[in-house]
Design an enzyme around this catalytic site. Structure first.
Site, PDB file in Angstrom:
ATOM      1  N   GLY A 122       0.707   8.864   0.999  1.00 49.85           N
ATOM      2  CA  GLY A 122       1.090   8.821  -0.245  1.00 49.85           C
ATOM      3  C   GLY A 122      -0.197   8.273  -1.153  1.00 49.85           C
ATOM      4  N   ASP A 170       5.130  -2.871  -7.526  1.00 47.43           N
ATOM      5  CA  ASP A 170       5.415  -1.460  -7.286  1.00 47.43           C
ATOM      6  C   ASP A 170       6.686  -1.122  -6.653  1.00 47.43           C
ATOM      7  OD1 ASP A 170       4.892   1.327  -7.892  1.00 47.43           O
ATOM      8  OD2 ASP A 170       3.673   1.482  -5.862  1.00 47.43           O
TER       9      ASP A 170
END
Length: 617
Positions: free
Chosen positions: A37, A151
């Protein structure tokens, strides 16, 4: 098999750097890549001796090259892991080896919420509510430690277990987003104004606009976006560019989810839309309250209506007058007539403290006395064997512990164990609040002692430690009285419990009188009395420097994020700077004393929580 990686909704991000297959990191042999990611690549690995399977996240090179942000990130990862919450992924090890910065995590079986939504588009309402409940429990526990995720998104939520009903939800990557600050942070790790962090589709308006700080309410907004997507199959706002998303999050009202999906009630829509309020103060008080309101709306329970922010504020103002007046009356009456039920020192501790006051005390007699109280003895052994004391070889007997500690440290530690009991509550609403108060006091005590050791004409380090440890001891005492006032209020007026922030303000305004009473009851040294009674500013006319030193240590602790309430970092930095000038402390010494302070405090206080989140005071 799934694991805790940051897969995208449209595929897996490319790996950064060469393959690590076959590489040995610590005791683990890397087997194969699981995914990648924006922050790092996750690898499946096995412990070479015991065969335990783990996931190892290796940060991308561009993030791992900045030493200071990485060091702070590793400290924050340890702090998150110390929560020990069942809905937060366990980090079992950290490492920095040959330029590779990595986390060793439990290997999860299942899939991310992002992958589930990619396949099924939206979730059954009951399942969505359960997922939100577990996410809120995890995030709320982090908020209780003043940790903001920053997040929250479906890719950072992992569903463990069968597809239909996951047995456990795990929230991933706490603190990872903060590492991405890099050059956009101040020297203390706070975000510089104008820097935008997070995943745009799930960011709060304040994140989109690059606010100087974001708090727990930003996570609530992101959780509201996730809930909206689970229930409707699409996020509330979408756009082809980052700018379009910023405008939407900041200015456009969301379409209520009940208008998008037939069968969803308007009550569900109201809850989600309140979590998505543009202004943080218009959202729910905390994520747990939001999750409960959503569950009530789904179940069709009719209780008190969801109040607007302004209605809630007006109610709290009215309650503050009633409860504040009642609390003050109770305190003044009890202290004036000597009827306050103050916490006492255990008899065994009191006897030992008397023995230790004489010249050349008999340490064998002290040890024998301590062994009569198994609770005190076990706590003494646990603390003396903790990393905070840094001793070599495990201490197995009380006599060994007393001999290693010496007379002064034994006296100090026994009094500390007695003070610790003041910060313990059986009430689940304030148990972790008391823990945060205790951690703050331990930090202030440790800093005050460290500063006193380095001052040529400073106070006695042990007295400074006790003054720091006890400077806020009145707060839990007042909080206990406040619970009595609340029960009386409920009986007489039928009013509900006030907001947490208001409750803390009342405690702040009334705790010194209780602290002074305890200091008199326990016959503590005069400098400790002065530290308890000190104003919230430096007293240049004070005959003893202890109170001013505690004020300085208190500011340093708050700068490091150790406090029970909202921290005004600008004020804390200013107070710390003034203290540094008053005591002529080199900045290098200050940095040395605050290095790894959080880990030291965690080691000293232990992990006595039960995993439930505290109110976000």
């Amino acid at each position: 098999m799934g694991t805790s990686f940051e897969s995208g909704r449209t595929g897996v991000a490319p790996r950064s750097g060469p393959s690590l297959s076959g590489r040995v990191l610590g005791p683990y042999r890397v087997v194969t890549e699981l995914g990648a990611g924006g922050m790092g690549t996750v690898w499946y690995a096995e412990h070479q001796q015991i065969g335990r399977r783990v996931a190892i996240k290796v940060l991308h090179d561009e993030l791992a090259r900045a030493p200071e942000p990485v060091a702070r990130f590793l400290r924050e990862a340890r702090a998150v892991n110390a929560i020990r919450h069942p809905n937060i992924v366990d980090i079992t090890d950290l490492g920095d080896e040959d330029g590779l910065v990595y986390l060793v995590m439990e290997l999860l079986e299942g899939e991310t919420l992002g992958a589930r939504l990619e396949r099924d588009e939206r979730l059954d309402v009951a399942l969505a509510v359960e997922v939100i409940r577990q996410i809120a429990s995890a995030v709320g526990a982090a908020h209780a430690r003043r940790i903001v995720h920053r997040d929250l998104k479906p890719e950072n939520v992992f569903l463990c277990g069968p597809d239909a009903t996951p047995e456990r939800v795990k929230v991933l990557d706490f603190g990872i987003a903060k590492l991405a600050h890099g050059p956009g942070t101040t020297e203390r790790g706070r975000t510089r104004p104008g820097l935008v962090l997070g995943t745009p589709r799930y960011m709060s308006p304040e994140q989109c606009l690059g606010a100087r700080t974001v708090d727990h309410r930003s996570d609530q907004y992101s959780l509201g976006v996730v809930a909206y997507e689970m229930l409707t199959g699409a996020p509330p706002f979408d756009g082809e560019s980052f700018g379009q998303l910023v405008v939407a999050h900041s200015t456009e009202p969301p379409v209520p989810p009940d208008r998008r999906v037939a069968g969803l009630s308007a009550a569900i829509g109201r809850v989600i839309c309140r979590a998505l309020a543009k202004r943080p103060e218009d959202r729910f008080e905390d994520v747990e309250t939001m999750a409960r309101a959503l569950a009530d709306a789904v179940a069709g329970r009719t209780g008190a209506p969801v109040r607007s922010f302004h209605e809630q504020r007006d109610l709290e103002r009215r309650q503050s007058v009633v409860v504040g007046r009642e609390l003050t009356r109770i305190l003044r009456r009890r202290f004036a007539y000597g009827r306050a039920e103050l916490p006492g020192i255990p008899i065994v501790v009191s006897d030992c403290l008397s023995m230790l006051e004489i010249d050349e005390p008999d340490l064998s007699a002290v040890s024998s006395s301590l062994e009569r109280d198994p609770l005190v003895a076990s706590r003494l052994l646990r603390v003396v064997n903790s990393p905070a004391f840094g001793g070599r070889g495990r201490i197995l007997s009380i006599h060994q512990a007393v001999c290693r500690l010496g007379i002064k440290r034994t006296r100090s530690l026994l009094l500390e164990l007695s003070v610790r009991q003041v910060f313990v509550s059986r009430d689940p609403r304030i148990r972790l609040v008391f823990r945060r108060l205790w951690e703050h006091c331990v930090a202030v005590g440790a800093l005050a002692r460290g500063l006193a050791h380095h001052l040529e004409e400073g106070p006695d380090p042990d007295v400074a430690y006790m003054a720091g440890l006890l400077h806020d001891v009145g707060k839990p005492i007042v909080a206990a009285f406040l619970l009595d006032a609340e029960r009386k209020l409920l009986e007489e007026a039928g009013a509900s419990w006030m907001g947490d922030a208001l409750w803390l303000r009342i405690v702040e305004q009334t705790h010194r009188e209780a602290g002074r009473a305890l200091a008199r009851e326990w016959q503590l040294p005069a400098p400790v009395h002065e530290a308890i009674d000190a104003p919230d500013r430096y007293d240049f006319a004070a005959p003893d420097p202890t109170a001013n030193l505690v004020r300085y240590a208190d500011a340093l602790a708050r700068v490091e994020g150790l406090d029970a309430g909202e921290i005004d970092y600008a004020e804390a930095h200013a107070t710390a700077l003034e203290g540094r000038q008053i005591f002529d402390v080199p900045e290098e010494l200050e940095a040395q004393l605050t290095l790894d302070l959080v880990e030291h405090v965690r080691a000293m206080t232990g992990d006595e929580t039960d995993g439930r989140p505290a109110p976000a005071l």
